[in-house]
Design a protein around this motif. Structure first.
Motif, mmCIF file in Angstrom:
data_model
loop_
_atom_site.group_PDB
_atom_site.id
_atom_site.type_symbol
_atom_site.label_atom_id
_atom_site.label_comp_id
_atom_site.label_asym_id
_atom_site.label_seq_id
_atom_site.Cartn_x
_atom_site.Cartn_y
_atom_site.Cartn_z
ATOM 1 N N MET A 1 -22.110 9.333 -2.732
ATOM 2 C CA MET A 1 -21.081 9.303 -2.049
ATOM 3 C C MET A 1 -19.977 8.476 -2.937
ATOM 4 S SD MET A 1 -20.281 7.205 1.644
ATOM 5 C CE MET A 1 -21.271 8.133 2.597
ATOM 6 N N ALA A 2 -18.819 9.040 -3.051
ATOM 7 C CA ALA A 2 -17.632 8.753 -4.107
ATOM 8 C C ALA A 2 -16.858 7.369 -3.000
ATOM 9 C CB ALA A 2 -16.645 9.830 -4.102
ATOM 10 N N THR A 3 -16.623 6.223 -4.030
ATOM 11 C CA THR A 3 -15.846 5.414 -3.638
ATOM 12 C C THR A 3 -14.313 5.684 -3.692
ATOM 13 O OG1 THR A 3 -16.018 4.244 -5.702
ATOM 14 C CG2 THR A 3 -17.475 3.672 -3.950
ATOM 15 N N GLN A 4 -13.519 5.270 -2.699
ATOM 16 C CA GLN A 4 -12.171 5.708 -2.541
ATOM 17 C C GLN A 4 -11.316 4.311 -3.242
ATOM 18 O OE1 GLN A 4 -11.264 6.582 1.423
ATOM 19 N NE2 GLN A 4 -9.528 7.694 0.595
ATOM 20 N N ALA A 5 -10.273 4.697 -4.287
ATOM 21 C CA ALA A 5 -9.727 3.617 -4.766
ATOM 22 C C ALA A 5 -8.718 3.002 -3.659
ATOM 23 C CB ALA A 5 -8.758 4.074 -5.968
ATOM 24 N N PRO A 6 -8.729 1.829 -3.698
ATOM 25 C CA PRO A 6 -7.635 1.007 -2.731
ATOM 26 C C PRO A 6 -6.501 1.656 -2.793
ATOM 27 C CG PRO A 6 -8.223 -0.482 -4.533
ATOM 28 C CD PRO A 6 -9.029 0.827 -4.635
ATOM 29 N N PRO A 7 -5.586 1.711 -1.670
ATOM 30 C CA PRO A 7 -4.022 2.082 -1.792
ATOM 31 C C PRO A 7 -3.291 1.043 -2.607
ATOM 32 C CG PRO A 7 -4.727 1.294 0.320
ATOM 33 C CD PRO A 7 -5.896 1.308 -0.493
ATOM 34 N N ILE A 8 -2.545 1.783 -3.284
ATOM 35 C CA ILE A 8 -1.411 0.965 -4.182
ATOM 36 C C ILE A 8 -0.583 0.284 -3.034
ATOM 37 C CG2 ILE A 8 0.275 1.046 -5.614
ATOM 38 C CD1 ILE A 8 -1.132 3.631 -7.023
ATOM 39 N N SER A 9 -0.437 -1.185 -3.379
ATOM 40 C CA SER A 9 0.122 -2.004 -2.340
ATOM 41 C C SER A 9 1.626 -2.303 -2.929
ATOM 42 C CB SER A 9 -0.474 -3.253 -1.906
ATOM 43 O OG SER A 9 -0.707 -4.086 -3.257
ATOM 44 N N LEU A 10 1.880 -2.047 -4.216
ATOM 45 C CA LEU A 10 3.331 -2.333 -4.609
ATOM 46 C C LEU A 10 3.724 -1.153 -5.418
ATOM 47 C CD1 LEU A 10 5.427 -4.617 -4.806
ATOM 48 C CD2 LEU A 10 4.194 -5.316 -7.068
ATOM 49 N N THR A 11 4.937 -0.709 -5.225
ATOM 50 C CA THR A 11 5.684 -0.039 -6.317
ATOM 51 C C THR A 11 6.814 -0.528 -6.875
ATOM 52 O OG1 THR A 11 6.964 1.213 -4.846
ATOM 53 C CG2 THR A 11 4.735 2.145 -5.436
ATOM 54 N N VAL A 12 7.166 -0.615 -8.245
ATOM 55 C CA VAL A 12 8.164 -1.310 -8.687
ATOM 56 C C VAL A 12 9.186 0.063 -9.339
ATOM 57 C CG1 VAL A 12 8.833 -2.561 -10.666
ATOM 58 C CG2 VAL A 12 6.903 -3.205 -9.138
ATOM 59 N N GLU A 13 10.528 0.043 -8.991
ATOM 60 C CA GLU A 13 11.268 0.697 -9.772
ATOM 61 C C GLU A 13 12.389 -0.011 -10.589
ATOM 62 O OE1 GLU A 13 12.703 3.539 -7.121
ATOM 63 O OE2 GLU A 13 11.193 4.136 -6.574
ATOM 64 N N THR A 14 12.670 0.309 -11.432
ATOM 65 C CA THR A 14 13.759 -0.642 -12.482
ATOM 66 C C THR A 14 15.041 0.272 -12.570
ATOM 67 O OG1 THR A 14 11.825 -1.201 -13.904
ATOM 68 C CG2 THR A 14 13.897 -2.097 -14.741
ATOM 69 N N GLU A 15 16.086 -0.647 -12.331
ATOM 70 C CA GLU A 15 17.478 0.165 -12.444
ATOM 71 C C GLU A 15 18.262 -0.685 -13.441
ATOM 72 O OE1 GLU A 15 21.155 0.810 -9.412
ATOM 73 O OE2 GLU A 15 19.541 0.121 -8.676
ATOM 74 N N VAL A 23 15.167 -4.941 -10.195
ATOM 75 C CA VAL A 23 13.926 -4.482 -10.058
ATOM 76 C C VAL A 23 13.613 -4.422 -8.459
ATOM 77 C CG1 VAL A 23 11.435 -4.906 -10.444
ATOM 78 C CG2 VAL A 23 13.257 -5.766 -12.127
ATOM 79 N N HIS A 24 13.417 -3.015 -8.062
ATOM 80 C CA HIS A 24 13.146 -2.812 -6.728
ATOM 81 C C HIS A 24 11.955 -2.895 -6.252
ATOM 82 C CE1 HIS A 24 17.384 -1.562 -6.177
ATOM 83 N NE2 HIS A 24 17.242 -0.924 -7.526
ATOM 84 N N LEU A 25 11.540 -3.698 -5.604
ATOM 85 C CA LEU A 25 9.970 -3.854 -4.946
ATOM 86 C C LEU A 25 9.532 -3.249 -3.703
ATOM 87 C CD1 LEU A 25 9.364 -7.576 -6.252
ATOM 88 C CD2 LEU A 25 9.099 -5.609 -7.470
ATOM 89 N N ARG A 26 8.619 -2.434 -3.500
ATOM 90 C CA ARG A 26 8.421 -1.720 -2.391
ATOM 91 C C ARG A 26 6.744 -2.166 -2.004
ATOM 92 N NH1 ARG A 26 9.617 3.046 -3.532
ATOM 93 N NH2 ARG A 26 11.898 2.880 -2.933
ATOM 94 N N GLY A 27 6.529 -2.426 -0.672
ATOM 95 C CA GLY A 27 5.240 -2.684 -0.359
ATOM 96 C C GLY A 27 4.774 -4.172 -0.279
ATOM 97 N N ARG A 28 3.707 -4.803 -1.046
ATOM 98 C CA ARG A 28 3.237 -5.904 -0.897
ATOM 99 C C ARG A 28 3.036 -6.483 -1.810
ATOM 100 N NH1 ARG A 28 0.731 -6.804 4.462
ATOM 101 N NH2 ARG A 28 -1.071 -7.696 3.295
ATOM 102 N N LEU A 29 3.347 -7.682 -2.369
ATOM 103 C CA LEU A 29 2.863 -8.601 -3.461
ATOM 104 C C LEU A 29 1.751 -9.237 -3.044
ATOM 105 C CD1 LEU A 29 3.723 -9.329 -6.367
ATOM 106 C CD2 LEU A 29 5.380 -10.782 -5.575
ATOM 107 N N VAL A 30 0.666 -8.754 -3.420
ATOM 108 C CA VAL A 30 -0.604 -9.514 -3.259
ATOM 109 C C VAL A 30 -1.788 -9.457 -4.635
ATOM 110 C CG1 VAL A 30 -0.450 -8.879 -0.545
ATOM 111 C CG2 VAL A 30 -1.592 -7.392 -2.175
ATOM 112 N N SER A 31 -2.617 -10.233 -4.100
ATOM 113 C CA SER A 31 -3.514 -10.216 -5.059
ATOM 114 C C SER A 31 -4.107 -8.663 -5.436
ATOM 115 C CB SER A 31 -4.795 -11.112 -4.498
ATOM 116 O OG SER A 31 -6.059 -11.022 -5.468
ATOM 117 N N GLY A 32 -4.188 -8.687 -7.048
ATOM 118 C CA GLY A 32 -4.638 -7.273 -7.441
ATOM 119 C C GLY A 32 -3.506 -6.622 -8.171
ATOM 120 N N VAL A 33 -2.393 -6.944 -7.556
ATOM 121 C CA VAL A 33 -0.830 -6.336 -8.117
ATOM 122 C C VAL A 33 -0.055 -7.299 -8.934
ATOM 123 C CG1 VAL A 33 -1.072 -4.233 -6.601
ATOM 124 C CG2 VAL A 33 0.417 -6.419 -6.019
ATOM 125 N N CYS A 34 -0.362 -8.668 -8.947
ATOM 126 C CA CYS A 34 0.392 -9.577 -9.545
ATOM 127 C C CYS A 34 0.748 -9.338 -10.992
ATOM 128 C CB CYS A 34 0.074 -10.750 -9.033
ATOM 129 S SG CYS A 34 -0.099 -11.121 -7.236
#
Length: 116
Positions: A1-15, A23-34
């Motif tokens: 059984m394949a394990t699924q990667a956790p969904p990306i909780s943060l996207t970052v776009e630079t202008e 720096v536009h932040l979208r989502g959740r700034l939580v452990s794992g993406v800091c």
């Protein structure tokens, strides 16, 4: 059984603008993406004197995210770069207030918390 990667909780776009980098932040700034956010923003410090973190689409910040914001603040201040937070949602603003970090970021002036 394949394990699924956790969904990306943060996207970052630079202008890049002539007077600043947004720096536009979208989502959740939580452990794992800091470290991703820290590395993305920290490498911008030599390129500008003003970095704006746009929280318009940021839903949540946990304790690790708060620590990352403080690390970015210290790194920016040490390099003579203004770090500005804009468009804070009510949850994020309340969390910064509860942890007494709103005062640290408020050193930038109330404009730091308005729309850009």
């Amino acid at each position: 059984m394949a394990t699924q990667a956790p969904p990306i909780s943060l996207t970052v776009e630079t202008e890049r603008k002539p007077e600043c980098i947004i720096v536009h932040l979208r989502g959740r700034l939580v452990s794992g993406v800091c470290s991703f956010l820290y590395n993305k923003v920290h490498c911008l410090i030599p390129d500008t004197k003003h970095i704006i973190l746009d929280f318009t689409e940021l839903e949540w910040v946990d304790s690790m995210g708060l620590g990352t914001l403080v690390r970015l603040y210290v790194a920016s201040k040490s390099a003579g770069v203004k770090l500005q937070l804009i468009n804070l949602g009510p949850k994020v603003k309340e969390l910064l207030g509860l942890t007494n970090l709103l005062g640290i970021f408020a050193e930038m002036g109330e404009k730091g918390f308005t729309h850009f």
